[in-house]
Design an enzyme around this catalytic site. Structure first.
Site, PDB file in Angstrom:
ATOM      1  N   THR A   1       0.819  -1.218   0.000  1.00  0.00           N
ATOM      2  CA  THR A   1       0.000   0.000   0.000  1.00  0.00           C
ATOM      3  C   THR A   1       0.848   1.261   0.000  1.00  0.00           C
ATOM      4  OG1 THR A   1      -1.778  -1.151   1.171  1.00  0.00           O
ATOM      5  CG2 THR A   1      -1.790   1.251   1.241  1.00  0.00           C
TER       6      THR A   1
ATOM      7  N   ALA B   1      14.575  18.759  -5.192  1.00  0.00           N
ATOM      8  CA  ALA B   1      15.731  17.968  -4.745  1.00  0.00           C
ATOM      9  C   ALA B   1      17.007  18.317  -5.497  1.00  0.00           C
ATOM     10  CB  ALA B   1      15.424  16.483  -4.903  1.00  0.00           C
TER      11      ALA B   1
ATOM     12  N   LYS C   1       7.679   2.147  12.400  1.00  0.00           N
ATOM     13  CA  LYS C   1       7.802   2.680  13.765  1.00  0.00           C
ATOM     14  C   LYS C   1       8.331   1.657  14.755  1.00  0.00           C
ATOM     15  CE  LYS C   1       3.216   1.450  13.288  1.00  0.00           C
ATOM     16  NZ  LYS C   1       2.419   1.477  12.046  1.00  0.00           N
TER      17      LYS C   1
ATOM     18  N   GLU D   1      10.419   9.998   8.972  1.00  0.00           N
ATOM     19  CA  GLU D   1       9.254  10.854   9.195  1.00  0.00           C
ATOM     20  C   GLU D   1       7.946  10.079   9.160  1.00  0.00           C
ATOM     21  OE1 GLU D   1       7.257  13.593  10.410  1.00  0.00           O
ATOM     22  OE2 GLU D   1       9.012  14.621   9.606  1.00  0.00           O
TER      23      GLU D   1
ATOM     24  N   VAL E   1       5.787   8.051  12.214  1.00  0.00           N
ATOM     25  CA  VAL E   1       4.886   8.637  13.217  1.00  0.00           C
ATOM     26  C   VAL E   1       3.847   9.521  12.536  1.00  0.00           C
ATOM     27  CG1 VAL E   1       4.698  10.074  15.276  1.00  0.00           C
ATOM     28  CG2 VAL E   1       6.713   8.625  14.955  1.00  0.00           C
TER      29      VAL E   1
ATOM     30  N   GLU F   1      -7.025  -4.117  11.725  1.00  0.00           N
ATOM     31  CA  GLU F   1      -6.615  -5.435  11.252  1.00  0.00           C
ATOM     32  C   GLU F   1      -7.552  -6.502  11.825  1.00  0.00           C
ATOM     33  OE1 GLU F   1      -4.214  -5.833   9.140  1.00  0.00           O
ATOM     34  OE2 GLU F   1      -3.321  -3.821   9.198  1.00  0.00           O
TER      35      GLU F   1
ATOM     36  N   ASP G   1       0.952   0.239  19.317  1.00  0.00           N
ATOM     37  CA  ASP G   1       1.317   1.048  18.156  1.00  0.00           C
ATOM     38  C   ASP G   1       1.578   2.494  18.569  1.00  0.00           C
ATOM     39  OD1 ASP G   1       1.213   1.478  15.032  1.00  0.00           O
ATOM     40  OD2 ASP G   1      -0.140   2.974  15.872  1.00  0.00           O
TER      41      ASP G   1
ATOM     42  N   LYS H   1       5.241   4.968  18.616  1.00  0.00           N
ATOM     43  CA  LYS H   1       5.333   6.319  18.072  1.00  0.00           C
ATOM     44  C   LYS H   1       5.709   7.332  19.154  1.00  0.00           C
ATOM     45  CE  LYS H   1       1.857   5.070  14.631  1.00  0.00           C
ATOM     46  NZ  LYS H   1       0.437   5.168  14.246  1.00  0.00           N
TER      47      LYS H   1
END
Length: 436
Positions: A13, A33, A105, A129, A132, A190, A201, A205
């Site tokens: 995903t 960039a 995480k 990045e 979290v 889930e 979870d 974080k």
């Protein structure tokens, strides 16, 4: 200039979201960039599976080692999840001199300290990045935007599944199991939702946020963690009646005695912006000495929201490819040799206010017994609501809000209350945070 080649571990995903963003916004990304960025190779479990992105120019493999050891790959993007295999592959990538971007995480919470040390030794970067709050740039805000500040505390809704369930309970009067089933049917939870509803979870974080905010090593094992399974629609209704909403918060706070690191349900005044963050959305409040409070809000999951954070990390890494490793932004905001060993307070030493729901026999003197026990343990009451006895019921609920009290004192008071013959069931306790 030739585009920077990225090797991806996991093209599910989030990986597909990253690929789509890189292709759709290729020109804009190259302008930001200074070079183009493209996925050249990816490790997948099934070579024949239909993808949600264009893989025409991507070499697919089922062997992750072909990604991390590929001499053409400059950045390895780890999106496979889990900790053990991911850790091994990240270390291999670092040892091959490759920069790493990850959305994992659990990997950072458990192994971040050693991963960052190895990256420093090899002169490469690990960016995280997306680990979290999905697409919300909270790590960058803490590490760079608020670099002038001393962070006092932060508090966040950092798990969308739990927030969806509590929103359904508060807004629609659903019970926990009904709301969880809805979350699973919508794909927000889930089949095994344990990590979300038990707070694991969010604890992953919070450990990361606290490390970046306060300049301390990652300490997931010291985060006090409590889930939302004991919250009832009765509590949601009573909280609303009192002017509060129930949210599952991760809280990191600097105190004179050490750091508070805790994840648990909490009543929040309904006037606070974060109390009105609903559904699967995430939000983090940061209270800093110079800026004061600031709120960061957005989608905490999903292909493109998370992909947004991943691609931003890729751009940052590409910008820094030619810079001196000693002059890059530190992984955990503070220079590696300047991390502090601030102690983490045990939960018993934390001061907070409480919501209590106590079911008692409806007869004279019961409330006097409750208030007497509170007085013994130095607990000050802010508000009491005694509900009417319902037809056929043998007990009546009393709802109490307290002022701030030491957690250990509250635990002792609850134990004494539950020993009373007039208290008919286990007492429900939810902490109360004004976030002021």
């Amino acid at each position: 200039m030739e585009a920077v080649k990225v090797g991806v571990l996991g093209l599910g995903t989030v990986g597909s979201g990253v690929a789509n963003i890189l292709q759709r916004n290729a020109d804009e990304i190259a302008r930001r960039a200074g070079r183009g960025i493209r996925i050249s190779t990816a490790c997948v479990q099934d070579l024949k599976k239909q993808r949600a992105c264009d893989v025409t120019d991507v070499t697919l493999t089922t062997d992750p080692n072909q990604v991390v050891s590929n001499t053409d790959v400059e950045i390895v993007l780890e999106l496979m999840g889990g900790t053990d295999e991911a850790r091994e592959l990240v270390f291999k990538a670092l040892d091959h001199g490759k920069h790493v971007v990850t959305a994992n995480k659990a990997l950072i919470a458990f192994h971040g300290n050693e991963i960052f040390l190895r990256a420093q030794e090899k002169g490469v970067t690990v960016a995280f990045e997306a680990a979290v709050a999905g697409g919300i740039p909270i790590i960058k805000a803490l590490r760079e935007g608020l670099a002038a500040n001393s962070i006092r505390w932060l508090a966040g809704i950092i798990n969308g599944t739990g927030n969806f369930i509590l929103t359904e309970m508060c807004d629609k009067g659903r019970d926990f199991n009904e709301a969880l089933k809805e979350a699973q049917q919508l794909g927000y939870a889930e089949a095994d939702p344990t990590f979300d509803i038990q707070g694991t979870d969010a604890a992953h974080k919070l450990a990361i946020l606290a490390s970046v905010a306060f300049g301390v090593p990652l300490q997931f094992e010291k985060v006090y963690t409590e889930g939302i399974t004991e919250i009832s629609r009765m509590d949601a209704a009573y909280a609303s009646e009192l002017g509060y909403r129930i949210k599952h918060l991760g809280i990191a706070k600097r105190t004179p005695n050490g750091l508070e690191l805790r994840v648990h349900p909490a009543l929040i005044p309904h006037r606070r912006l974060i109390a009105n963050v609903d559904g699967v959305m995430n939000a983090v409040i940061v209270n800093a000495d110079a800026l004061g409070p600031s709120l960061y809000y957005g989608a905490g999951a999903g292909a493109e929201p998370t992909g947004s954070a991943v691609v931003a990390d890729l751009i940052d890494v590409v910008r820094a490819l030619t810079t001196d490793p000693e002059n890059r932004v530190p992984h955990l905001a503070f220079q590696p040799d300047a991390l502090s060993d601030i102690p983490v307070l045990p939960m018993d030493d934390v001061l907070t206010a409480y919501y209590l729901r106590i079911h008692v026999v409806d007869r004279p003197g019961v409330l006097a017994d409750v208030t007497r026990i509170f007085a013994v343990h130095a607990i000050s009451i802010e508000a009491i609501i005694q509900k009417e006895l319902q037809a056929g019921a043998t007990s009546v609920p009393i709802v109490i809000l307290t002022h701030q009290v030491n957690e250990q004192n509250m635990k002792r008071a609850i134990a004494e209350l539950e020993d009373l013959s007039t208290v008919t069931s286990r007492i429900t306790r939810i902490r109360l945070e004004t976030l002021s």
